[in-house]
Design an enzyme around this catalytic site. Structure first.
Site, PDB file in Angstrom:
ATOM      1  N   HIS A 131       0.948  -1.204  -0.055  1.00  0.00           N
ATOM      2  CA  HIS A 131      -0.082  -0.028  -0.079  1.00  0.00           C
ATOM      3  C   HIS A 131       0.816   1.002   0.153  1.00  0.00           C
ATOM      4  O   HIS A 131       1.972   1.349   0.186  1.00  0.00           O
ATOM      5  CB  HIS A 131      -0.927  -0.013   1.317  1.00  0.00           C
ATOM      6  CG  HIS A 131      -2.189  -0.996   1.275  1.00  0.00           C
ATOM      7  ND1 HIS A 131      -1.953  -2.308   1.231  1.00  0.00           N
ATOM      8  CD2 HIS A 131      -3.441  -0.811   0.751  1.00  0.00           C
ATOM      9  CE1 HIS A 131      -3.167  -2.801   1.127  1.00  0.00           C
ATOM     10  NE2 HIS A 131      -4.154  -1.891   0.998  1.00  0.00           N
ATOM     11  N   LYS A 135       0.072   4.753   4.778  1.00  0.00           N
ATOM     12  CA  LYS A 135      -0.926   3.944   5.189  1.00  0.00           C
ATOM     13  C   LYS A 135      -0.213   3.441   6.729  1.00  0.00           C
ATOM     14  O   LYS A 135       0.932   2.721   6.996  1.00  0.00           O
ATOM     15  CB  LYS A 135      -1.186   2.726   4.489  1.00  0.00           C
ATOM     16  CG  LYS A 135      -2.274   1.632   5.186  1.00  0.00           C
ATOM     17  CD  LYS A 135      -2.629   0.417   4.268  1.00  0.00           C
ATOM     18  CE  LYS A 135      -3.528  -0.588   4.666  1.00  0.00           C
ATOM     19  NZ  LYS A 135      -4.823   0.050   5.129  1.00  0.00           N
TER      20      LYS A 135
END
Length: 246
Positions: A131, A135
């Site tokens: 990600h 994140k």
């Protein structure tokens, strides 16, 4: 009848996407947009609360909404199995519901479903997920959900083969499956489930290239959440996958 929606975490990317889709819909309207600076009381009076905050505050948002008798759609990742079990118990005797969706991408849900099917045929399984660098949580809610579903599918087969689990580089185990997390600039969301067998490997990969991939899943989840009772976890339990579930 139009459903009034309070969006908590409205200033974030997912919050902005939710607000836009809600305003574009004839069936929903935004009744409140809450940021980290606002009191949770601002959600009072809504028909539905959308939580797209952070793992640290998500449970508090859900608890406040339920205290007010408001249904909730949770789009925040990081909900552990223990926390979900506690929430399921609270909702068991009520007439309102919570829908938790770790990932709103239809392709991601299909990838997880295919991985769950394949898991019964391989004893060596690992997950690599990536990600954006910003994140906060890892492993991702999607990867955790995938591992848990694989664990359920393999309930009668036992744990997967995961040698050298005492080494930190082997990843975090969920349902006995090692999960390796990447947090890099340039990635939106990516998951690989890798299966190893005698003389072969199978890889099921899903890539999110743009947040627009979440839109159809968000609309499905909003529609389900406004009449939900009890606890629903995962978009796969809202979509019609054409698979019989016992």
């Amino acid at each position: 009848m139009v459903t009034r929606v309070a969006v908590v975490g409205a200033s974030g990317k997912m919050g902005q996407l939710f607000c836009r889709l809600i305003e574009e819909s004839d069936d929903f309207e935004v009744s409140a947009e809450l940021t980290s600076q606002d009191s949770l009381d601002a959600m009072n009076g809504a028909d539905l609360v959308v939580d797209v905050t952070s793992p640290a505050v998500s449970a508090q948002v859900v608890a406040h909404a339920l205290d007010q008798g408001i249904r909730v759609l949770v789009g925040t990742s990081g909900w552990s199995a223990d926390r979900i079990a506690t929430l399921r118990t609270r909702l068991a005797d009520g007439d309102i519901g919570v829908v938790i969706v770790p990932n709103f991408s239809l392709g991601s849900v299909l990838g997880t479903t295919l991985a769950t099917i394949a898991s019964r045929f391989f004893d060596s399984i690992e997950i690599i997920e990536g990600h954006r660098a910003s994140k906060v949580d890892s492993p991702s809610g999607t990867a955790v959900r995938t591992a848990e579903l694989i664990g359920e599918a393999r309930a009668g087969l036992g744990p997967v083969v995961a040698p050298h689990v005492d080494q930190r580089a082997r990843g975090q185990q969920v349902s006995s499956i090692p999960i390796h997390s990447l947090r890099l600039d340039g990635i939106v969301a990516r998951q690989e489930v890798i299966f190893g067998g005698a003389g072969e490997t199978l890889t099921i990969t899903h890539n999110t290239l743009d947040p627009s991939s979440y839109e159809q899943g968000i609309l499905l989840a909003l529609d389900a959440a406004r009449s939900a009772t009890g606890l629903t976890v995962g978009l796969e339990n809202i979509m019609d996958l054409g698979i019989h579930r016992s």
